[in-house]
Scaffold this motif. Structure first.
Motif, short mmCIF file in Angstrom:
data_model
loop_
_atom_site.label_atom_id
_atom_site.label_comp_id
_atom_site.label_asym_id
_atom_site.label_seq_id
_atom_site.Cartn_x
_atom_site.Cartn_y
_atom_site.Cartn_z
N ALA A 36 0.82 -1.21 0.00
CA ALA A 36 0.00 0.00 0.00
C ALA A 36 0.85 1.26 0.00
O ALA A 36 0.50 2.26 -0.64
N GLY A 37 1.98 1.24 0.71
CA GLY A 37 2.85 2.41 0.72
C GLY A 37 3.39 2.73 -0.66
O GLY A 37 3.47 3.90 -1.05
N VAL A 38 3.74 1.70 -1.42
CA VAL A 38 4.24 1.91 -2.79
C VAL A 38 3.11 2.46 -3.67
O VAL A 38 3.33 3.39 -4.46
N TRP A 39 1.91 1.90 -3.54
CA TRP A 39 0.80 2.38 -4.35
C TRP A 39 0.53 3.87 -4.09
O TRP A 39 0.32 4.64 -5.01
N LEU A 40 0.57 4.25 -2.82
CA LEU A 40 0.33 5.65 -2.46
C LEU A 40 1.45 6.55 -2.96
O LEU A 40 1.20 7.67 -3.44
N ARG A 41 2.68 6.08 -2.85
CA ARG A 41 3.81 6.89 -3.32
C ARG A 41 3.71 7.15 -4.82
O ARG A 41 3.93 8.28 -5.28
N VAL A 42 3.37 6.11 -5.58
CA VAL A 42 3.22 6.30 -7.03
C VAL A 42 2.02 7.19 -7.32
O VAL A 42 2.07 8.05 -8.22
N ALA A 43 0.92 7.03 -6.56
CA ALA A 43 -0.23 7.90 -6.75
C ALA A 43 0.15 9.36 -6.51
O ALA A 43 -0.32 10.26 -7.24
N ALA A 44 1.00 9.60 -5.53
CA ALA A 44 1.46 10.97 -5.28
C ALA A 44 2.27 11.50 -6.46
O ALA A 44 2.13 12.66 -6.87
N GLU A 45 3.10 10.65 -7.03
CA GLU A 45 3.89 11.08 -8.20
C GLU A 45 3.00 11.40 -9.40
O GLU A 45 3.35 12.24 -10.23
N LEU A 46 1.86 10.73 -9.48
CA LEU A 46 0.96 10.93 -10.62
C LEU A 46 0.03 12.12 -10.41
O LEU A 46 -0.71 12.49 -11.33
N SER A 47 0.03 12.70 -9.21
CA SER A 47 -0.87 13.82 -8.92
C SER A 47 -0.27 15.14 -9.43
O SER A 47 0.92 15.41 -9.25
N SER A 48 -1.12 15.95 -10.03
CA SER A 48 -0.68 17.27 -10.52
C SER A 48 -0.99 18.37 -9.52
O SER A 48 -0.57 19.52 -9.71
N ASP A 49 -1.72 18.06 -8.45
CA ASP A 49 -2.08 19.04 -7.42
C ASP A 49 -1.08 18.93 -6.26
O ASP A 49 -0.94 17.87 -5.65
N GLU A 50 -0.37 20.02 -5.96
CA GLU A 50 0.71 19.98 -4.98
C GLU A 50 0.20 19.62 -3.58
O GLU A 50 0.80 18.81 -2.87
N THR A 51 -0.91 20.20 -3.18
CA THR A 51 -1.46 19.92 -1.85
C THR A 51 -1.88 18.46 -1.73
O THR A 51 -1.58 17.79 -0.73
N GLU A 52 -2.55 17.97 -2.76
CA GLU A 52 -2.96 16.57 -2.75
C GLU A 52 -1.74 15.66 -2.74
O GLU A 52 -1.71 14.64 -2.05
N ARG A 53 -0.73 16.00 -3.49
CA ARG A 53 0.47 15.17 -3.57
C ARG A 53 1.13 15.02 -2.21
O ARG A 53 1.55 13.93 -1.81
#
Length: 920
Positions: free
Chosen positions: A424-441
């Motif tokens: 789950a940590g890896v999935w979330l880290r990659v999801a953060a990399e794919l986010s274009s919104d800085e706050t969400e990332r």
């Protein structure tokens, strides 16, 4: 096909008999019986013409056949190793020689045996000639023994079995995989230490219990840092580790030897295998091979025993999951991402389906930006959050740094990182990399760090938190959230042993600090707490702006710092309230030996024992007298990858485990454990470890050494401004003074222990002060005994009774109660010393037969540790002549002829199931 006259070689040495673990010995005995049965059948003139040994690959078919050859005699044995896709003319030549030698079975040397390994590869024409030879053989004619793998599609099985069995010319023998006990024993022999149940299950899943594959699995997991040995146990520390083999390994050479196309298809199949019937089409898409080429390659892999196709003709299945996981590790970075991309797009398009809920998320995380980023991010977030339900999460960060959070997270506290949501940590880290919104990332990164910490992936969690802090340092954000992140960073630094970084944080030197002064103070206080600087913690918190005081976090740090300094009032006020997230107060009470208070606090907080950090669970088990469970939890906690608890809990865990080992007579292991505790550097309450050290020296009669250890520990505690736990030091010092007859030192111990009890105010400190006072004034014996009973700890009570009887402050008849209470704990050394004391006071010792067995087990264990007769006599409190007599009886009853032989037997036995050397 390679043909060789049977010769002995160095490669056969692995089959040589030797001393081994009981279950391995049983496994080898069973195999030896099978070999003996085959040899007897072949040697019997009225026996079968051929023996077929059937089994799956990896069960040891070739090894058994070579043992048969060795037993039958190398001068009468021809050994043939068949191989796929090779000429069989050599075997045909051998058959011609056989006919010429035996005259079609009517003459020639009797008892000649033809051994054919991997007979499933023999072609149909040669097979017919072999069957003809066997049919025409006379009773004294040649015999044949074949190994046949049943997990490869070859024509020999039905032909040989149907034709020869029908004529009663062949006997079929099945070679079965290992059972669970045999598997555990083989893993232990290969890894050099007893495997944990988790490791046995993991290796069983990878190898399907096939002996040949077990060695490969252990080698591959070791290379991948997936297993570690801790306290004579082999632990599975990274269940998700990809097994790794060196490029020259025979398995990889065999796969590469099938050709580059087959090698590429094998790697692709390993990644895409969960997608079922769509596998050939997807491999062709990912590798740019034609569908026909892929299908041919899959058939070659099946023919060689690596794959099989389901009976419905759809799915392709790896016969050994181990091979599949090893092949995944052989893919290159871009090759792996491309395969992941193909898998995800096929599932999205409905061209493939997968039953594993985590598989799609793993492939999405691997493919990353090769996919539709918005969709991949949304699905990764959804799956990661669904797999991290509150009832399954552990507040690891909170436990590691008291005050880090205010929630009520729950969980086992002992996970290994395997199972649903492990990545789950890896999935979330990659999801953060794919986010274009800085706050969400940034928010997703924090979730990722928490997930890594929850699953004990410390290094990944630390890297994620530091990346997050670098970006947050110049922003103003929620104070509570920033404090949580900084305290999480401190916990992870402490878990990795980076005390230098903690020291810089405590001084406020290293970080591009967030502008909020409250965050800065809390971070410095948290780092100081991790380093055991209690006074500095209190000074920093006292200077914090009161109107912005984060009460929950600061109060935990401040009250615990005050407690360790011996000012218990602030801590005591907190005991009427529920514990904070991570149960820091419960852990502190357990560290101080307040079992009743810890149970009450845990119940008030609505928690369960299994929700505590592993270190606290181990201390709880030890205080309750559950010695074996305490040692098991200690090993799990010390294994790499385990969730880090507070340093104070870790120190208490090592102390209690070392005392248990001492009670069981395992002094060497206790010393190694204490050394491991000291190896952590600047650790809170480190002076507690002096207690088992001093008790070991006292038991061995090394009084000056014991005195030095205790004096140094008192100085260290004073230098660290720590009072908590020093009552144990003064109690041990009083026992030493009583043994040496040093009245002045005994009076000093009485004064100091009383002062500590008045400051600390805990039930255990008061009990220790009364026990010391009873040495000075016997009238306090009953009060000391009542106080020890009130602790509710069997081991503490037994030690208190022994102490009071030696001091003449209690009725010797109480020794019977103390002696009986230690039976389930297997405290061999303490019970032996109690027996000596009981005999001195004419107290009957029950169950003489059990006494004899305990004495011999303990004596054997002490011999295995290298202790001499004089040391053993001091440890047991008996004369040297008595030890010599016991040794004579021990060697006579056990059958061992020397100390070395007995020590080797003990070392090869299970650590928690000592060898019964006294059995007649």
């Amino acid at each position: 096909m390679n043909i060789e006259k049977r010769e002995r070689s160095s490669s056969d040495s692995s089959d040589a008999p030797g001393r081994c673990r009981p279950d391995v010995a049983q496994f080898r005995t069973d195999r030896d019986q099978l070999v003996r049965g085959v040899v007897d059948a072949v040697a019997d003139p009225a026996g079968p013409r051929a023996v077929l040994i059937l089994g799956t690959g990896g069960t040891g078919l070739s090894t058994v056949l070579r043992q048969v050859c060795r037993e039958f005699g190398e001068d009468r044995t021809w050994f043939v190793a068949a191989r796929p896709r090779q000429s069989h003319s050599a075997l045909g030549t051998v058959l011609n020689d056989f006919r010429a030698l035996h005259g079609s079975g009517r003459s020639g040397q009797p008892g000649t045996m033809l051994a054919i390994d991997d007979a499933q590869w023999v072609d149909a024409g040669t097979l017919k000639r072999l069957i003809s030879l066997l049919r025409t053989s006379a009773e004294a004619g040649p015999r044949c023994v074949c190994t046949v793998r049943v997990d490869v599609p070859a024509a020999i099985r039905p032909q040989l079995i149907s034709e020869l069995v029908a004529d009663r010319l062949v006997e079929v023998v099945w070679l079965r995989p290992l059972d669970d006990n045999g598997l555990a024993a083989l893993i232990g022999e290969r890894s050099g230490a007893e495997p944990t149940p988790e490791l046995v299950r993991h290796v069983g899943r990878l190898t399907r219990n096939r002996p040949k594959a077990v060695g490969i699995a252990i080698d591959a997991l070791t290379a991948a840092d997936g297993i570690r040995v801790v306290d004579l146990r082999t632990h599975l520390v990274h269940p998700d580790a990809i097994p790794t083999l060196r490029p020259q390994h025979r398995l990889l050479q065999e796969l590469r030897g099938l050709g580059p196309t087959n090698w590429s298809v094998a790697k692709a199949a390993a990644v895409l295998n969960p997608l079922g019937a769509a596998l050939p089409e997807l491999i062709a898409e990912a590798t740019s091979l034609s569908r026909a080429e892929v299908t041919d390659a899959l058939r070659v892999l099946c023919a060689n025993g690596f794959l099989r196709q389901a009976r419905d003709g759809g799915r392709w299945i790896f016969r050994l999951p181990l091979v599949q996981r090893i092949l995944i590790g052989q893919t290159g970075p871009y090759e792996r991402r491309r395969l992941a991309q193909v898998a995800v797009t096929a599932v999205w398009a409905g061209r493939a389906h997968c039953a594993d809920p985590d598989y799609l998320a793993d492939q999405q995380a691997c493919a990353g930006r090769l996919l539709d980023e918005r969709r991949a991010k949304a699905e990764l977030l959804a799956h990661a959050r669904a797999s991290s339900r509150p009832d399954h999460r552990r507040a690891t960060i909170s436990r590691s740094a008291p005050g880090a959070g205010t929630g009520t997270g729950t969980g086992a506290g002992s996970g290994t990182g395997s199972g649903s949501g492990a990545n789950a940590g890896v999935w979330l880290r990659v999801a953060a990399e794919l986010s274009s919104d800085e706050t969400e990332r940034l928010r997703i990164l924090w979730e990722s760090a928490q997930s890594f910490a929850d699953r004990n992936r410390t290094a990944e969690g630390l890297a994620t938190v530091e990346a997050l802090l670098n970006e947050l340092s110049v922003q103003r954000g929620c104070t509570d959230l920033l404090i949580d992140i900084h305290l999480a960073h401190i916990a992870l630094l402490r878990a990795t042993g980076d005390h230098a970084a903690l020291d810089r944080l405590a001084r406020g030197e290293t970080w591009p600090w967030a502008p909020d002064p409250v965050v800065q103070v809390m971070t410095r206080a948290g780092a100081s707490f991790a380093l055991g600087r209690w006074q500095r913690v209190r000074e920093l918190l006292a200077g914090m702006p009161r109107h912005r005081h984060p009460l929950a976090r600061a109060e935990v740090l401040g009250s615990l710092a005050a407690l360790w300094q011996g000012e218990h009032q602030r801590f005591t006020r907190r005991l009427s309230q529920p514990d904070q997230q991570g149960f820091p107060y419960t852990g502190a009470l357990l560290t101080l030996g307040e079992l009743t208070g810890a149970r009450r606090m845990l119940a008030r907080s609505g928690g369960r024992p299994e929700q505590l950090a592993l270190a606290d669970q181990a201390v709880l088990a030890a205080r309750q007298g559950e010695f074996t469970r305490a040692l098991t939890l200690t090993r799990r906690s010390l294994a790499p990858g385990a969730a880090p608890g507070p340093d104070s809990s870790r120190t208490a865990m090592i102390q209690t485990a070392a005392l248990i080992l001492l009670a069981r007579g395992q002094l060497r292991r206790a010393s190694e454990l204490v050394d491991r505790g000291h190896g952590g550097g600047r650790t809170a309450l480190l002076h507690l470890l002096a207690v088992p050290q001093a008790r070991a020296a006292l038991a061995l009669g090394e009084h000056p050494q014991a005195e030095y250890i205790l004096d140094q520990a008192v100085k260290d505690a004073s230098a660290a401004d720590t009072v908590a736990g020093t009552d144990e030091l003064w109690f041990a010092a009083a026992q030493l003074a009583m043994t040496t007859g040093d009245r002045d030192r005994l009076d000093l111990c009485h004064r100091e222990c009383t002062a500590v009890a008045s400051k600390l105010g805990t039930s255990r400190a008061i009990a220790h002060s009364l026990l010391v006072r009873a040495c000075v004034d016997r009238r306090f014996g009953p009060a000391a005994l009542r106080s020890a009973r009130a602790l509710g700890q069997p081991f503490e009570l037994a030690l208190a009774v022994e102490h009071l009887v030696r001091a003449g402050a209690a009725d010797p008849q109480l020794l019977r109660e103390a002696y009986g209470s230690l039976g389930p704990a297997d405290a061999l050394l303490v019970r032996a010393r109690l027996r000596t004391l009981m005999r001195e006071h004419c107290v009957a010792v029950p169950n003489r037969q059990a006494v004899v067995e305990e004495n011999e087990r303990l004596l054997a264990d002490l011999l295995a540790q290298g202790f001499g007769n004089q040391q053993i006599s001091v440890l047991l409190g008996v004369s040297r002549r008595s030890i010599e007599s016991r040794l004579t009886r021990l060697f006579s009853r056990s059958g061992y002829r020397s100390r070395l032989e007995l020590a080797m037997a003990m070392l090869h036995d299970r650590p928690e199931s000592p060898v019964t050397v006294g059995a007649s």
